[in-house]
Design a protein around this motif. Structure first.
Motif, short mmCIF file in Angstrom:
data_model
loop_
_atom_site.label_atom_id
_atom_site.label_comp_id
_atom_site.label_asym_id
_atom_site.label_seq_id
_atom_site.Cartn_x
_atom_site.Cartn_y
_atom_site.Cartn_z
N VAL A 3 9.09 -28.67 -35.48
CA VAL A 3 7.60 -28.21 -35.08
C VAL A 3 6.91 -28.00 -36.39
O VAL A 3 7.35 -27.38 -37.36
CB VAL A 3 7.62 -26.77 -34.36
CG1 VAL A 3 6.42 -26.28 -33.97
CG2 VAL A 3 8.40 -26.83 -32.96
N LEU A 4 6.02 -28.79 -36.41
CA LEU A 4 5.14 -28.94 -37.72
C LEU A 4 3.77 -28.50 -37.57
O LEU A 4 3.10 -28.64 -36.49
CB LEU A 4 5.15 -30.68 -38.14
CG LEU A 4 4.57 -30.99 -39.44
CD1 LEU A 4 5.43 -30.63 -40.46
CD2 LEU A 4 4.41 -32.49 -39.40
N GLY A 5 3.35 -27.97 -38.88
CA GLY A 5 2.02 -27.14 -38.75
C GLY A 5 1.63 -26.27 -39.70
O GLY A 5 2.41 -26.18 -40.58
N ALA A 6 0.30 -26.41 -39.97
CA ALA A 6 -0.23 -25.66 -41.05
C ALA A 6 0.14 -24.09 -41.08
O ALA A 6 0.34 -23.53 -39.85
CB ALA A 6 -1.69 -25.95 -41.51
N ASN A 7 -0.29 -23.36 -42.03
CA ASN A 7 -0.11 -21.95 -42.03
C ASN A 7 -0.89 -21.28 -41.05
O ASN A 7 -2.14 -21.69 -40.77
CB ASN A 7 -0.62 -21.28 -43.24
CG ASN A 7 0.63 -21.08 -44.36
OD1 ASN A 7 1.96 -21.19 -44.09
ND2 ASN A 7 0.22 -21.15 -45.51
N GLY A 8 -0.53 -20.48 -40.05
CA GLY A 8 -1.18 -19.88 -38.99
C GLY A 8 -1.52 -20.86 -37.78
O GLY A 8 -2.16 -20.37 -36.75
N ALA A 9 -0.48 -21.79 -37.73
CA ALA A 9 -0.72 -22.83 -36.49
C ALA A 9 0.01 -22.29 -35.18
O ALA A 9 -0.49 -22.67 -34.29
CB ALA A 9 -0.11 -24.25 -36.91
N GLY A 10 0.91 -21.27 -35.60
CA GLY A 10 1.51 -20.73 -34.36
C GLY A 10 3.11 -20.95 -34.31
O GLY A 10 3.90 -20.85 -33.17
N LYS A 11 3.51 -21.83 -35.44
CA LYS A 11 5.04 -22.08 -35.41
C LYS A 11 5.93 -21.01 -35.29
O LYS A 11 6.75 -21.21 -34.33
CB LYS A 11 5.26 -23.02 -36.83
CG LYS A 11 4.21 -23.95 -37.13
CD LYS A 11 4.56 -24.75 -38.33
CE LYS A 11 4.87 -24.25 -39.61
NZ LYS A 11 3.61 -23.27 -39.84
N THR A 12 6.09 -20.19 -36.29
CA THR A 12 7.01 -19.08 -36.14
C THR A 12 6.73 -18.19 -34.92
O THR A 12 7.85 -17.80 -34.35
CB THR A 12 6.78 -18.28 -37.29
OG1 THR A 12 7.20 -19.04 -38.59
CG2 THR A 12 7.66 -16.85 -37.36
N THR A 13 5.32 -18.00 -34.58
CA THR A 13 5.50 -17.22 -33.22
C THR A 13 5.99 -17.88 -32.11
O THR A 13 6.65 -17.16 -31.38
CB THR A 13 3.71 -17.02 -33.03
OG1 THR A 13 3.10 -16.45 -34.20
CG2 THR A 13 3.66 -16.18 -31.84
N THR A 14 5.96 -19.37 -32.27
CA THR A 14 6.65 -20.24 -31.04
C THR A 14 8.24 -19.82 -31.04
O THR A 14 8.53 -19.41 -30.00
CB THR A 14 6.50 -21.56 -31.12
OG1 THR A 14 4.91 -21.59 -31.16
CG2 THR A 14 7.07 -22.19 -30.11
N LEU A 15 8.73 -19.86 -32.19
CA LEU A 15 10.17 -19.51 -32.34
C LEU A 15 10.55 -18.11 -31.75
O LEU A 15 11.34 -18.15 -31.09
CB LEU A 15 10.64 -19.95 -33.63
CG LEU A 15 10.73 -21.20 -34.37
CD1 LEU A 15 11.81 -20.90 -35.75
CD2 LEU A 15 11.30 -21.84 -33.23
N ARG A 16 9.48 -17.16 -32.22
CA ARG A 16 9.89 -15.67 -31.95
C ARG A 16 9.83 -15.62 -30.54
O ARG A 16 10.54 -14.73 -29.86
CB ARG A 16 8.92 -14.73 -32.67
CG ARG A 16 9.39 -14.52 -34.22
CD ARG A 16 8.22 -13.77 -34.97
NE ARG A 16 8.98 -13.82 -36.40
CZ ARG A 16 8.18 -13.39 -37.33
NH1 ARG A 16 6.86 -12.91 -37.04
NH2 ARG A 16 8.39 -13.33 -38.77
N GLY A 17 8.79 -16.10 -29.69
CA GLY A 17 8.67 -16.05 -28.40
C GLY A 17 9.85 -16.53 -27.76
O GLY A 17 10.48 -15.89 -26.68
#
Length: 246
Positions: free
Chosen positions: A32-46
């Motif tokens: 999962v690739l994206g800039a800061n604030g793109a929602g990457k870590t939030t996706t994992l946490r969900g």
């Protein structure tokens, strides 16, 4: 196999992830690739139960796990290796690995430990050392090993290259590849596209909480929007055919 469909995750009234879908298959690395604030870590946490899901379906081997508590998800066969490694610094390497095995059958501990030490010999050499005395790269290996001790079928990794010396990044990437090659499915979040694409089989690019590209890693490496956004205009020029006759 991990399947995520139409995932929505919010922080209060702010919807940080808006309809992300992805899959992780055994033996493959999904980036999962994206800039800061793109929602990457939030996706994992969900996905792993650390944040509530507003809408969407998360299944592991066709069993619904979306909305379960994190410890139940670990017991079902999925584990998160968090950003920043989060090892227990005062405890020894072996004690950290024992904590990783908390949800696994005790009868399997020796075999699981041997597998971790085979993949990461440095951990065997330093089993009695305090985790806080390890280098950043060694701590990342310990975080991987601690995750493996729970006997997961899918491992989620949040920014494993962050904060590492350049000389250690290749070693950590090689570890990611070895974990996948052992038959485990790996979902990895990275901001560093060069690093992530080296290890990935499949790529999902997110921006503003939405998927803007999904496909094989070799396609992502040459896809203009991915290259421009994360590798820069110079890299994009290198992917274009040279003009003839000039």
């Amino acid at each position: 196999m991990l399947e995520v469909s139409d995932l929505h995750v919010s922080y209060g009234a702010v919807e940080a992830v808006r309809g992300i879908s992805l899959s992780v298959t055994p033996g493959r690395v999904t980036l999962v690739l994206g800039a800061n604030g793109a929602g990457k870590t939030t996706t994992l946490r969900g996905i792993c139960g650390l944040l509530p899901i507003r809408r969407g379906v998360v299944t592991l081997d066709s069993n619904q796990i979306g909305g379960m508590s994190p410890h139940r998800i670990v017991r079902r066969g999925m584990v998160l290796v968090p950003e920043g490694r989060r090892v227990f610094a005062p405890l020894s390497v072996l004690e950290n690995l024992r904590l990783g095995a908390y949800t696994a059958p005790r009868s399997q501990f020796d075999a699981d430990l041997a597998r971790v030490f085979e993949l990461f010999p440095i951990l065997s050499d330093r089993r009695s050392s305090a985790a806080g005395l390890l280098s950043g790269g060694e701590q990342q290996m310990l975080a991987f090993g601690r995750g493996m001790m729970s006997q997961p079928r899918v491992m989620l990794m949040d920014e494993p290259s962050m904060g590492l010396a350049p000389a250690m990044v290749d070693s950590v990437l090689n570890s990611v590849r070895q974990i996948a090659d052992s038959g485990m499915g790996v979902l990895i979040v990275e901001q560093n596209a060069d690093v992530g694409l080296e290890a990935a089989d499949d790529v999902v690019v997110v921006a503003r909480g939405e998927v803007v590209f999904s496909g094989p890693a070799d396609v992502a490496r040459s896809h203009s929007s991915v290259v421009r956004a994360f590798l820069g205009e110079a890299a994009l020029a290198e992917t274009q055919p040279r003009a003839e006759g000039r």
